[in-house]
Write a protein that holds these residues in place. Structure first.
Motif, PDB file in Angstrom:
ATOM      1  N   ILE A 149       7.571  -6.591  -0.108  1.00 25.07           N
ATOM      2  CA  ILE A 149       8.321  -6.236  -1.316  1.00 25.07           C
ATOM      3  C   ILE A 149       8.024  -4.786  -1.699  1.00 25.07           C
ATOM      4  O   ILE A 149       8.927  -4.001  -1.981  1.00 25.07           O
ATOM      5  CB  ILE A 149       7.964  -7.193  -2.478  1.00 25.07           C
ATOM      6  CG1 ILE A 149       8.510  -8.601  -2.193  1.00 25.07           C
ATOM      7  CG2 ILE A 149       8.519  -6.676  -3.793  1.00 25.07           C
ATOM      8  CD1 ILE A 149       8.071  -9.640  -3.202  1.00 25.07           C
ATOM      9  N   ARG A 150       6.738  -4.422  -1.642  1.00 22.89           N
ATOM     10  CA  ARG A 150       6.343  -3.071  -2.031  1.00 22.89           C
ATOM     11  C   ARG A 150       6.941  -2.037  -1.072  1.00 22.89           C
ATOM     12  O   ARG A 150       7.493  -1.025  -1.494  1.00 22.89           O
ATOM     13  CB  ARG A 150       4.812  -2.972  -2.034  1.00 22.89           C
ATOM     14  CG  ARG A 150       4.280  -1.663  -2.588  1.00 22.89           C
ATOM     15  CD  ARG A 150       2.816  -1.487  -2.210  1.00 22.89           C
ATOM     16  NE  ARG A 150       2.654  -1.572  -0.756  1.00 22.89           N
ATOM     17  CZ  ARG A 150       1.622  -2.167  -0.160  1.00 22.89           C
ATOM     18  NH1 ARG A 150       0.669  -2.718  -0.859  1.00 22.89           N
ATOM     19  NH2 ARG A 150       1.558  -2.184   1.168  1.00 22.89           N
ATOM     20  N   ASP A 151       6.869  -2.323   0.247  1.00 26.51           N
ATOM     21  CA  ASP A 151       7.312  -1.343   1.228  1.00 26.51           C
ATOM     22  C   ASP A 151       8.817  -1.145   1.239  1.00 26.51           C
ATOM     23  O   ASP A 151       9.300  -0.055   1.535  1.00 26.51           O
ATOM     24  CB  ASP A 151       6.851  -1.756   2.634  1.00 26.51           C
ATOM     25  CG  ASP A 151       5.330  -1.751   2.736  1.00 26.51           C
ATOM     26  OD1 ASP A 151       4.704  -1.154   1.834  1.00 26.51           O
ATOM     27  OD2 ASP A 151       4.795  -2.336   3.694  1.00 26.51           O
ATOM     28  N   ALA A 192      14.149  -6.022  -4.824  1.00 26.30           N
ATOM     29  CA  ALA A 192      13.819  -6.800  -6.019  1.00 26.30           C
ATOM     30  C   ALA A 192      13.706  -8.269  -5.623  1.00 26.30           C
ATOM     31  O   ALA A 192      14.238  -8.678  -4.600  1.00 26.30           O
ATOM     32  CB  ALA A 192      14.920  -6.642  -7.061  1.00 26.30           C
ATOM     33  N   ALA A 193      12.977  -9.056  -6.423  1.00 24.34           N
ATOM     34  CA  ALA A 193      12.786 -10.451  -6.030  1.00 24.34           C
ATOM     35  C   ALA A 193      12.716 -11.369  -7.231  1.00 24.34           C
ATOM     36  O   ALA A 193      12.207 -11.002  -8.297  1.00 24.34           O
ATOM     37  CB  ALA A 193      11.518 -10.586  -5.198  1.00 24.34           C
ATOM     38  N   GLN A 225       0.047 -13.126  -8.903  1.00 16.94           N
ATOM     39  CA  GLN A 225      -0.347 -12.144  -7.902  1.00 16.94           C
ATOM     40  C   GLN A 225       0.803 -11.245  -7.481  1.00 16.94           C
ATOM     41  O   GLN A 225       0.581 -10.118  -7.042  1.00 16.94           O
ATOM     42  CB  GLN A 225      -0.911 -12.844  -6.646  1.00 16.94           C
ATOM     43  CG  GLN A 225      -2.027 -13.806  -6.913  1.00 16.94           C
ATOM     44  CD  GLN A 225      -3.114 -13.212  -7.788  1.00 16.94           C
ATOM     45  OE1 GLN A 225      -3.512 -12.050  -7.608  1.00 16.94           O
ATOM     46  NE2 GLN A 225      -3.577 -13.983  -8.757  1.00 16.94           N
ATOM     47  N   VAL A 226       2.046 -11.757  -7.538  1.00 17.00           N
ATOM     48  CA  VAL A 226       3.135 -10.985  -6.958  1.00 17.00           C
ATOM     49  C   VAL A 226       4.147 -10.431  -7.956  1.00 17.00           C
ATOM     50  O   VAL A 226       4.879  -9.507  -7.625  1.00 17.00           O
ATOM     51  CB  VAL A 226       3.925 -11.822  -5.910  1.00 17.00           C
ATOM     52  CG1 VAL A 226       3.099 -12.038  -4.676  1.00 17.00           C
ATOM     53  CG2 VAL A 226       4.386 -13.135  -6.485  1.00 17.00           C
ATOM     54  N   GLY A 231      13.880  -3.213  -7.588  1.00 17.58           N
ATOM     55  CA  GLY A 231      12.507  -3.125  -7.122  1.00 17.58           C
ATOM     56  C   GLY A 231      11.500  -3.910  -7.940  1.00 17.58           C
ATOM     57  O   GLY A 231      10.307  -3.859  -7.667  1.00 17.58           O
ATOM     58  N   ARG A 232      11.947  -4.661  -8.938  1.00 14.55           N
ATOM     59  CA  ARG A 232      11.020  -5.441  -9.762  1.00 14.55           C
ATOM     60  C   ARG A 232      10.944  -6.884  -9.258  1.00 14.55           C
ATOM     61  O   ARG A 232      11.857  -7.382  -8.597  1.00 14.55           O
ATOM     62  CB  ARG A 232      11.478  -5.454 -11.221  1.00 14.55           C
ATOM     63  CG  ARG A 232      11.517  -4.090 -11.864  1.00 14.55           C
ATOM     64  CD  ARG A 232      10.246  -3.758 -12.561  1.00 14.55           C
ATOM     65  NE  ARG A 232      10.053  -4.555 -13.783  1.00 14.55           N
ATOM     66  CZ  ARG A 232       8.946  -4.496 -14.519  1.00 14.55           C
ATOM     67  NH1 ARG A 232       7.953  -3.703 -14.164  1.00 14.55           N
ATOM     68  NH2 ARG A 232       8.834  -5.231 -15.608  1.00 14.55           N
TER      69      ARG A 232
END
Lengths: 323, 555
Positions: free
Chosen positions: B218-220, B224-225, B237-238, B51-52
């Motif tokens: 990504i939040r919903d 992870a990205a 920003q992201v 999730g990060r």
């Protein structure tokens, strides 16, 4: 409907067909002019060296050879458009009646060769891309190039020697007649069809391979790889649909060759098709037959190329589904 | 959801993605020479928790895309992973062979490419492509996958989510396509998505929407990205943390706030402080060098791309023309140079009236008005040396030959801060920034009064672009040349302009000195344009989206 008011795809296709018809008219003029320029006099050729001047003059008048060229052209063209290709000078028979069964034979042979050659060439092309630069690719390319670089008369006699003379599996002479049972007919044309297949295979296979390899450089192929697709699926699903236009073009050129270029093969196997008919009458200097066959060959060539163009237009999603 | 139930419980102690001592090499074959081995990535290690979001940042050639693709075990072109491990959920994917890698790609890890327009197959409908990997890896049935795709289209703010999947790639805009690609990556519910410069090819006003859509997605989904970009203000920003790369090596790695607000290394400091050029605005002169009066131009006779455009450029000063793609700014350059003769209006240059057509212009008109392009490498003949390229205008306009010409070429090379060693080099042997410098020298060789610069820094890395801008400003002082500077990048505008023209849909919507144009109150479009430029500040994206008065063109 005004041209600009049509959807782009209809407009493009209409343009191609119109151009094709126009081209055919130009070719008909060329064919007509070409046979006029050829040296020698037709009536002389028919009556022989010993003919009297009166007999020659009479025959010329009968054949309409004294009229100006453009009148003779339009008379000929008018006949062609109404299905009358004229009369053969040597046999005095209606060309249309003699030619139609032979045209049918040639188309049948070409069709049989094409049903084997086209799928085979495309599948081999796909496999060559899948195993590119490997052993399989080199084997496929080597086989196809060898078969193409050997002239068709050589392959023809080679096949006759092995399959007709030594093994005696198939007939060496492809006699067909009206009302012949289908299987017998297939057996009769097996060897000439194989020769034709071998001759056209390499060209289509190499073009398929090159066209797909070109597409394989695209970014969307990488996308497909990163989805985890298998190589062969990537080629079939993502590369081939985008390579279809060049492949169709080369296939159509080869189909045209199958119909137009069979002359030698037909002579080898004594197959009663258009090619043999043409060769016979060229040697007899039978101008109306040469004109008729030439025009039909031209029509086949132009027709197949129009089909290739139209198919390539339809295969383009940007034209099929405008914004 | 079917996949969540099937997911095998993995060891909580190990990271989602761990890259250990990654080494990537490529072999390049130059004609005539031996094969050259180059190390693209050297000794890079990183860890990414579930999730990060980790931002990979660096200039071109820093190896960031290569690292991103290595997380899927993929090497682009002749690139080989020659050392190190890539552990996904604790297992080294590099040791699993081609079959094993295929099970990871499109399933556990998905990829979003820079140019969605090129990354979609033009022959297939979007929906087919979006659900392809979900079907391939048996994550969902066709009906379920389509339902999920439509839900994703909706969440990503795409118009007509129910039917957009039936369209072909060429039927939707670039910004929409980029969002469809994000939906495609999310459709198979991966653990990790690699975003490779997903907004770089977009207009600034579209970029902000796509950026917000990606961030929300990504939040919903809790995916992870790895977020790869060369734009630090975008990645700020992201991402939760940022890794700075240079020449295939890690320079600095830390939490986003630390990298932005307290960078430790010199290189990161340079990246953060980029575009800090101070430029004192000059007063307009009495008589402009170029005066464009009410010109209208059209393609094919009826599609009007310029309408009643009027601008002035003053001697030795810079007019920046800004706007998004399709606003007509490059067309304005084509109209001024005579490549696209305007249908009405008048152009006065150095006191003379310019004929609309290029072919009718005098040699002096051609000489005094030069052009520099965005793509320096396609603007030069690859078979000519730098000396020949710069010497050509000297021969053509001034008839210089032999030693005189060579002397002037050397002077010009000095002016663009390139030494003598470059005279005999070919364009292919130069870096992107050096190529653009040669193009500048070629333009200067003609001793022009005005140079039209068409997006000259857009294809360059920020630090290199800064160097070019500083050079242009210095040359302006020496040669007293005026620039008409076409760009979509507002930071560039602030750095070099004396006056600004904002273009929108073929018209100039705002025009004046730099301070006038950049001081509120703004018209709606200028406001959108200015507020869309990413700022190197945490939380900028949210406040910018909230504060907008007008929707961007991508929707």
């Amino acid at each position: 409907m005004r041209l600009s008011a049509m959807s782009p795809i209809v407009r493009l296709i209409t343009q191609r067909i119109t151009l094709g018809i126009l081209l055919l008219f130009l070719v008909s003029i060329l064919i007509f002019a070409g046979t006029q320029i050829l040296p020698g006099d037709v009536s002389q050729a028919i009556l022989g060296q010993s003919a009297t001047p009166e007999a020659l003059a009479n025959l010329r008048a009968e054949l309409g050879l004294n009229d100006p060229a453009y009148i003779r052209y339009f008379r000929w063209l008018g006949g062609v458009l109404t299905g009358d290709l004229g009369t053969a000078l040597t046999s005095r028979q209606e060309i249309t009646a003699t030619l139609l069964p032979r045209l049918w034979n040639t188309l049948f042979l070409a069709f049989c060769a094409a049903t084997v050659a086209v799928p085979l060439a495309i599948i081999l092309g796909l496999l060559a891309v899948r195993y590119r630069n490997g052993v399989i690719d080199k084997l496929i390319s080597g086989f196809a190039l060898t078969s193409t670089s050997l002239p068709e008369f050589f392959i023809g006699y080679l096949l006759v020697y092995f399959f007709a003379v030594k093994l005696q599996w198939l007939p060496g002479i492809s006699t067909v007649y009206v009302g012949m049972p289908f299987l017998e007919r297939m057996e009769a044309i097996a060897l000439p069809a194989t020769v034709l297949t071998l001759v056209v295979l390499a060209h289509m296979m190499r073009m398929t391979r090159a066209a797909i390899l070109n597409v394989m450089q695209s970014a969307y192929i990488e996308t497909a790889e990163l989805k985890g697709l298998r190589q062969i699926e990537i080629i079939r699903r993502h590369a081939f649909p985008n390579a279809i236009a060049p492949v169709i073009n080369v296939v159509m050129l080869n189909l045209a060759f199958l119909i137009v270029g069979v002359v030698v093969v037909e002579v080898i196997f004594v197959y009663p098709g258009m090619g043999q008919y043409l060769v016979d009458h060229v040697s007899k200097r039978d101008v109306p037959v040469v004109q008729a066959v030439g025009l039909i060959f031209a029509a086949v060539y132009i027709g197949l190329n129009i089909i290739a163009d139209v198919a390539a237009i339809i295969a383009n999603p940007r034209l099929r589904h405008p914004k | 959801m079917p996949k969540a139930a099937m997911k095998r419980p993995h060891d909580e102690s190990c990271s989602l993605l761990e890259i250990r001592k990654l080494r990537i090499e490529a072999t390049s074959y130059s004609p005539g020479g031996d094969p050259q081995n180059t190390v693209i990535v050297d000794d890079v290690s990183l860890k990414l928790e579930k999730g990060r979001v980790l931002g990979l940042i660096g200039e071109s050639g820093a190896g960031k895309s290569t690292i991103g693709l290595a997380s899927m075990g993929y090497g682009r072109g002749g690139v080989r992973i020659t050392g190190g491990e890539v552990l996904l959920n604790g297992r080294n994917i590099l040791a699993r062979g081609v079959q094993g890698l295929r099970k990871v790609r499109g399933n556990k890890v998905c990829y979003v490419a820079q140019s969605a327009a090129a990354a979609f197959n033009p022959a297939l409908r979007l929906m087919e492509q979006v659900i392809e990997s979900a079907l391939l890896h048996r994550i969902a049935t066709r009906a379920d996958a389509e339902r999920r795709a439509i839900a994703l289209f909706k969440n990503l703010g795409l118009p007509n989510p129910e039917t957009i999947g039936r369209r072909y790639p060429h039927q939707v805009s670039g910004g929409q396509l980029q969002r469809v690609m994000t939906a495609m990556a999310l459709c198979s519910e991966p653990d990790l998505i690699v975003f490779d410069e997903p907004t770089t090819a977009l207009d600034v006003t579209t970029q902000i929407d796509v950026l917000a859509a990606i961030k929300d997605a990504i939040r919903d989904t809790g995916v992870a990205a790895l977020y790869i970009t060369h734009d630090l203000s975008v990645v700020a920003q992201v991402s939760d943390e940022i890794m700075v790369l240079r020449h295939g090596k890690m320079v600095e790695h830390g939490e986003t706030r630390q990298i932005i607000e307290a960078p430790r290394t010199e290189y990161t400091k340079a990246l953060v402080s980029v575009r800090s050029i101070e430029h004192q605005e000059k007063r307009p002169a009495a008589c402009p060098v170029l005066e464009v009066r009410n010109i209208t131009a059209a393609y094919g006779g009826h599609v009007k791309v310029l309408q009643e455009v009027s601008i002035e450029v003053h001697p030795g000063q810079t007019l920046a023309v800004v706007g998004e793609s399709g606003s007509g700014k490059s067309t304005l350059a084509r109209a001024i140079t005579g490549l696209l003769p305007p249908t009405s209006g008048m152009i006065t240059f150095a006191g003379r009236t310019l004929t609309p057509r290029l072919a009718e212009r005098s040699t002096d008109d051609l000489r005094e008005l030069q052009l520099i392009y965005q793509m320096a490498d396609v603007a030069m003949n690859p078979r000519q040396t730098v000396g020949t390229i710069i010497g050509r205008p000297l021969e053509f306009y001034f008839g210089m030959r032999g030693r005189e010409r060579d002397h002037r070429v050397a002077e010009l090379l000095d002016e663009i801060e390139m030494g003598k060693g470059f005279v005999d080099r070919y364009p292919a042997e130069l870096s992107g920034g050096q190529k653009q410098r040669v193009c500048i020298a070629r333009a200067l060789a003609a001793r022009p009064k005005l140079i039209i610069c068409d997006e000259v820094t857009s294809a360059l890395d920020p630090l290199v672009a800064d160097g070019i801008l500083k050079l242009l400003l210095r040359l302006q002082k020496i040669e007293d040349v005026a620039y008409l500077f076409i760009t979509h990048d507002l930071a560039t505008v602030k750095a070099i302009a004396d006056s600004i023209a904002v273009m929108y849909q073929g018209r100039v919507v705002r025009y004046g000195s730099k301070t006038e144009v950049l001081t509120p109150p703004f018209d709606a479009y200028t406001d959108l344009l200015l507020s869309s430029v990413p700022e190197m500040e945490l939380g900028w994206l949210e406040s910018a989206i909230k504060g907008r008065r007008m929707a961007s063109g991508g929707n």
